[in-house]
Design an enzyme around this catalytic site. Structure first.
Site: not given
Ligand code: NI
Length: 167
Positions: A46, A51, A91-92, A133-134, A137
């Site tokens: 995701g 991000q 998470c990236l 989660h997204e 963000h």
């Molecule tokens: Ni993330």
């Protein structure tokens, strides 16, 4: 298409609250394509526009085994939530860190698809967790912020050390 640089926690730009997408036009479709390419290359399941330092309410995800089912959520809204679940998340923007977070088990989400068409979906399991989660963000929240202050400062120290090694 292009790979986009991913912001790393604790970059303060990750705390920006994203603005709604006004119109799903060619620029948005290009952003979707670039974000998908960036997510697959990372690799991740995701990615939120926040991000990649674009502060518009848009996220992509693909939780399929063979990475063949890209899902696009523009202006996503959680209409209702139900139940509780806990699971390990990564998470990236927080590379190499996996921590347990409590989430709703089911969420009903309304959004626009990549053609600007509205849809609603009932998500459970990994999809529900990933969406929460997204969407966090897009609201300027990173998953590690659910953890204790002490854990957060340990993670920041670990990431700073990683950055020195890879720099
Ligand atoms: Ni993330």
């Amino acid at each position: 298409m292009a790979l986009l640089p991913i912001l790393r926690y604790p970059d303060p730009r990750l705390h920006t609250r994203a603005q709604p997408v006004g119109r799903v036009d060619a620029g948005i479709r290009k952003l979707v394509a670039d974000m998908a390419e960036t997510m697959y290359a990372a690799p991740g399941i995701g990615l939120a526009a926040t991000q990649v330092n674009v502060h518009q309410r848009l996220l992509v995800l693909d939780i399929s085994e063979d990475k063949s089912q890209l899902q696009v959520f523009i202006n996503p809204e959680i209409l209702s939530r139900d139940g509780e679940c806990t699971g390990e998340e990564g998470c990236l923007s927080v590379p190499g860190i996996y921590e347990t977070v409590q989430r709703s088990e089911r969420v009903r989400v309304r959004a626009l698809d990549r053609d600007g068409q509205p849809f609603e979906t009932d998500a459970t399991g990994l999809l529900a967790v990933c969406l929460q989660h997204e969407i966090d963000h897009l609201n300027g929240k990173v998953f590690v912020e659910y953890l204790s202050r002490l854990k957060q400062s340990r993670i920041q120290a670990k990431l700073a050390k990683q950055a020195r090694i890879t720099a």
